[in-house]
Design a protein around this motif. Structure first.
Motif, mmCIF file in Angstrom:
data_model
loop_
_atom_site.group_PDB
_atom_site.id
_atom_site.type_symbol
_atom_site.label_atom_id
_atom_site.label_comp_id
_atom_site.label_asym_id
_atom_site.label_seq_id
_atom_site.Cartn_x
_atom_site.Cartn_y
_atom_site.Cartn_z
ATOM 1 N N SER A 50 0.846 -1.188 0.000
ATOM 2 C CA SER A 50 0.000 0.000 0.000
ATOM 3 C C SER A 50 0.881 1.236 0.000
ATOM 4 C CB SER A 50 -0.908 0.002 1.228
ATOM 5 O OG SER A 50 -1.554 1.233 1.377
ATOM 6 N N LEU A 51 0.659 2.140 -0.943
ATOM 7 C CA LEU A 51 1.471 3.347 -1.010
ATOM 8 C C LEU A 51 1.308 4.190 0.238
ATOM 9 C CD1 LEU A 51 1.041 4.538 -4.713
ATOM 10 C CD2 LEU A 51 2.809 3.089 -3.745
ATOM 11 N N THR A 52 0.105 4.218 0.800
ATOM 12 C CA THR A 52 -0.132 5.039 1.980
ATOM 13 C C THR A 52 0.593 4.502 3.207
ATOM 14 O OG1 THR A 52 -2.176 3.807 2.413
ATOM 15 C CG2 THR A 52 -2.372 5.855 1.164
ATOM 16 N N ALA A 53 1.062 3.253 3.135
ATOM 17 C CA ALA A 53 1.815 2.680 4.247
ATOM 18 C C ALA A 53 3.301 3.007 4.146
ATOM 19 C CB ALA A 53 1.629 1.166 4.291
ATOM 20 N N ALA A 54 3.733 3.551 3.013
ATOM 21 C CA ALA A 54 5.149 3.850 2.820
ATOM 22 C C ALA A 54 5.563 5.047 3.664
ATOM 23 C CB ALA A 54 5.432 4.123 1.349
ATOM 24 N N LYS A 55 6.683 4.926 4.334
ATOM 25 C CA LYS A 55 7.247 6.075 5.046
ATOM 26 C C LYS A 55 8.007 6.974 4.075
ATOM 27 C CE LYS A 55 7.776 3.494 9.365
ATOM 28 N NZ LYS A 55 8.753 2.972 10.366
ATOM 29 N N ARG A 56 8.630 6.348 3.098
ATOM 30 C CA ARG A 56 9.412 7.102 2.118
ATOM 31 C C ARG A 56 9.264 6.423 0.765
ATOM 32 N NH1 ARG A 56 14.976 9.281 4.214
ATOM 33 N NH2 ARG A 56 13.465 10.663 5.236
ATOM 34 N N LEU A 57 8.802 7.169 -0.216
ATOM 35 C CA LEU A 57 8.467 6.634 -1.537
ATOM 36 C C LEU A 57 9.258 7.345 -2.618
ATOM 37 C CD1 LEU A 57 6.492 4.979 -3.433
ATOM 38 C CD2 LEU A 57 5.001 6.996 -3.349
ATOM 39 N N VAL A 58 9.878 6.573 -3.499
ATOM 40 C CA VAL A 58 10.537 7.114 -4.686
ATOM 41 C C VAL A 58 9.683 6.751 -5.898
ATOM 42 C CG1 VAL A 58 12.596 7.045 -6.160
ATOM 43 C CG2 VAL A 58 12.832 6.938 -3.665
ATOM 44 N N VAL A 59 9.430 7.725 -6.754
ATOM 45 C CA VAL A 59 8.629 7.509 -7.958
ATOM 46 C C VAL A 59 9.465 7.880 -9.167
ATOM 47 C CG1 VAL A 59 6.509 8.054 -9.202
ATOM 48 C CG2 VAL A 59 6.522 8.067 -6.701
ATOM 49 N N LYS A 60 9.606 6.937 -10.102
ATOM 50 C CA LYS A 60 10.336 7.209 -11.335
ATOM 51 C C LYS A 60 9.351 7.455 -12.465
ATOM 52 C CE LYS A 60 12.240 5.701 -15.412
ATOM 53 N NZ LYS A 60 11.651 4.934 -16.537
ATOM 54 N N LYS A 102 -0.144 17.564 -13.705
ATOM 55 C CA LYS A 102 -1.008 18.100 -12.648
ATOM 56 C C LYS A 102 -1.651 16.964 -11.845
ATOM 57 C CE LYS A 102 -2.145 22.465 -14.962
ATOM 58 N NZ LYS A 102 -3.227 23.240 -15.630
ATOM 59 N N GLY A 103 -2.052 15.898 -12.538
ATOM 60 C CA GLY A 103 -2.622 14.744 -11.846
ATOM 61 C C GLY A 103 -1.609 14.072 -10.938
ATOM 62 N N LEU A 104 -0.380 13.924 -11.435
ATOM 63 C CA LEU A 104 0.682 13.341 -10.612
ATOM 64 C C LEU A 104 0.932 14.213 -9.390
ATOM 65 C CD1 LEU A 104 3.000 11.209 -10.289
ATOM 66 C CD2 LEU A 104 4.470 12.864 -11.456
ATOM 67 N N ALA A 105 0.957 15.530 -9.593
ATOM 68 C CA ALA A 105 1.190 16.454 -8.480
ATOM 69 C C ALA A 105 0.116 16.306 -7.408
ATOM 70 C CB ALA A 105 1.239 17.887 -8.992
ATOM 71 N N LEU A 106 -1.112 16.108 -7.807
ATOM 72 C CA LEU A 106 -2.197 15.916 -6.844
ATOM 73 C C LEU A 106 -1.981 14.630 -6.051
ATOM 74 C CD1 LEU A 106 -4.832 16.892 -5.658
ATOM 75 C CD2 LEU A 106 -6.047 15.826 -7.574
ATOM 76 N N ASP A 107 -1.559 13.578 -6.725
ATOM 77 C CA ASP A 107 -1.248 12.328 -6.026
ATOM 78 C C ASP A 107 -0.134 12.529 -5.008
ATOM 79 O OD1 ASP A 107 -3.147 10.839 -7.331
ATOM 80 O OD2 ASP A 107 -1.767 9.938 -8.774
ATOM 81 N N VAL A 108 0.916 13.240 -5.428
ATOM 82 C CA VAL A 108 2.049 13.493 -4.527
ATOM 83 C C VAL A 108 1.592 14.282 -3.312
ATOM 84 C CG1 VAL A 108 4.251 14.726 -4.298
ATOM 85 C CG2 VAL A 108 3.799 13.355 -6.346
ATOM 86 N N ALA A 109 0.760 15.291 -3.543
ATOM 87 C CA ALA A 109 0.262 16.112 -2.440
ATOM 88 C C ALA A 109 -0.528 15.278 -1.443
ATOM 89 C CB ALA A 109 -0.596 17.251 -2.985
ATOM 90 N N GLN A 110 -1.345 14.371 -1.928
ATOM 91 C CA GLN A 110 -2.145 13.537 -1.041
ATOM 92 C C GLN A 110 -1.274 12.573 -0.243
ATOM 93 O OE1 GLN A 110 -5.279 11.711 -3.342
ATOM 94 N NE2 GLN A 110 -6.503 13.585 -3.386
ATOM 95 N N LEU A 111 -0.262 12.012 -0.871
ATOM 96 C CA LEU A 111 0.645 11.118 -0.159
ATOM 97 C C LEU A 111 1.408 11.864 0.928
ATOM 98 C CD1 LEU A 111 1.983 9.058 -3.183
ATOM 99 C CD2 LEU A 111 0.800 8.105 -1.197
ATOM 100 N N ARG A 112 1.873 13.044 0.597
ATOM 101 C CA ARG A 112 2.604 13.841 1.595
ATOM 102 C C ARG A 112 1.700 14.251 2.754
ATOM 103 N NH1 ARG A 112 6.864 16.830 1.350
ATOM 104 N NH2 ARG A 112 5.624 18.681 1.860
ATOM 105 N N ALA A 113 0.449 14.555 2.447
ATOM 106 C CA ALA A 113 -0.502 14.914 3.502
ATOM 107 C C ALA A 113 -0.726 13.754 4.455
ATOM 108 C CB ALA A 113 -1.829 15.355 2.891
ATOM 109 N N GLY A 114 -0.530 12.530 3.969
ATOM 110 C CA GLY A 114 -0.665 11.343 4.804
ATOM 111 C C GLY A 114 0.607 10.964 5.534
#
Length: 368
Positions: A3-13, A33-45
């Motif tokens: 689960s991505l939301t369980a990751a403490k630190r995520l690298v995306v290529k 822009k869609g990728l940026a929204l995903d990144v923002a949500q992951l960071r918020a978690g």
């Protein structure tokens, strides 16, 4: 499934074909822009995110009106110089609406093989993450030659993931996973959901890439998986062209996960412990107790230095009684360590003539 939301630190290529339109050479702004929204949500978690992005040469090629097909080294470097500016600006503008600052890090293969550069890269990325920055990493194509290149961002992403202690790495690609054969040419090819261990049989299944922009094929992705999983990082291959690729992955999109063999911190500790030390540092009883409590080694606790070592070299750490406590990667040369041993960290600049790091060996670079 991871689960991505369980990751403490995520690298995306991010591959070039996802970011740059093949026909026009222009940036796919809506996708970014869609990728940026995903990144923002992951960071918020609470997840740290590092992006390893291709695309600088592809963007620069269009601006410079360079021909299609293979470019000469000098042309590639010129295209990268122009494209890197546009690539960095694109990520900055995409993440700015989410109040997320970005920082660009350009690396070469030498930066991961040289221990001093390795430590500097790690320290820089750690500091950026602690300040709330999303690092944008790319190979420094403007200066790298074939002898000092990773050659593809799949392997670069894996090295970054291991360097920074990530627990997950996602390769957004033009294929939705690892198959028994090339699915574009073999209709009987079957996709793996999970690969627990990379065996010789798995390696034999790797084929070539089919993208017109990206350099990496499935072979390079498998090489990246071997590096990442050995370093304690799970790796995922998934198709990334959808508008919200990370959300799609989290919601069950087709993918292949290569499972990590170890916890990332344990893998790093084992790597450090296996090195041959180039020197010895003896510490006092107070410093020994601090290390057992999970603290870094400060100059004040050092009583003796032996050997000739440089920044980033492994050194053995000895207790006052003489037995070995462990070893770590030293942030100072032997001469520098000799000059500051026994002194408080706030005296380092006065003793050396320039500011340095407070810890001689950081706890993350130490195996006890």
């Amino acid at each position: 499934m991871a689960s991505l939301t369980a990751a403490k630190r995520l690298v995306v290529k991010i591959g070039s074909a996802l970011l740059v339109d093949r026909a026009t050479g222009s940036l796919k702004e809506d996708w970014l822009k869609g990728l940026a929204l995903d990144v923002a949500q992951l960071r918020a978690g609470g997840t740290d995110v590092i992006l390893v992005s291709s695309g600088s040469i592809a963007l620069g090629r269009e601006v410079l009106h360079l021909p299609k097909g293979a470019l000469a080294l000098e042309q590639s470097q010129a295209a990268a110089a122009v494209g890197q500016i546009r690539l960095a600006r694109a990520y900055e503008e995409a993440l700015a609406p989410h109040a997320i600052p970005t920082g660009q890090i350009l690396v070469t293969l030498e930066d991961s093989t040289d221990r001093r550069r390795y430590l500097n890269s790690r320290a820089t990325m750690e500091t950026l993450l602690s300040l709330g920055v999303v690092p944008i990493v790319n190979e420094n194509d403007t200066v790298a030659t074939d002898e000092i290149r990773f050659g593809d961002n799949d392997r670069l992403a894996a090295q970054v993931a291991v360097t920074i202690g990530a627990d997950q790495l996602v390769l957004l690609s033009d294929v939705d996973g690892f198959y028994t054969a090339n699915p574009h040419t073999d209709t009987s090819a079957q996709r793996y959901d999970i690969v627990e261990k990379i065996t010789p049989e798995i390696e034999a299944m790797a084929g070539d890439g089919v993208s017109g922009l990206s350099k990496g094929g499935m072979i390079t992705k498998l090489m990246a998986a071997k590096t990442a999983t050995a370093g304690g990082c799970a790796l995922c291959i998934t198709e990334g062209s959808t508008q919200r690729p990370l959300s799609a992955l989290q919601n069950g999109a087709a993918a292949t996960w290569f499972l990590a063999q170890l916890d990332p911190q344990l893998a790093r500790k084992r790597w450090i412990a296996a090195m041959k030390p180039k020197g010895e540092i003896t510490i006092d009883a107070g410093a020994a107790r601090a290390l057992q409590d999970g603290k870094s080694l400060l100059p004040a606790g050092i009583t003796a230095i032996k050997g000739r070592f440089g920044r980033g070299d492994p050194v053995a750490i000895h207790a006052p009684e003489g037995h070995k406590l462990g070893q770590g990667l030293c942030r100072y040369t032997a001469d520098e360590a000799q000059a500051i041993k026994g002194h408080r960290s706030d005296r380092i600049e006065a003793l050396l003539g320039y500011p340095g790091r407070a810890a001689l060996i950081h706890r993350d670079d130490m195996a006890l």
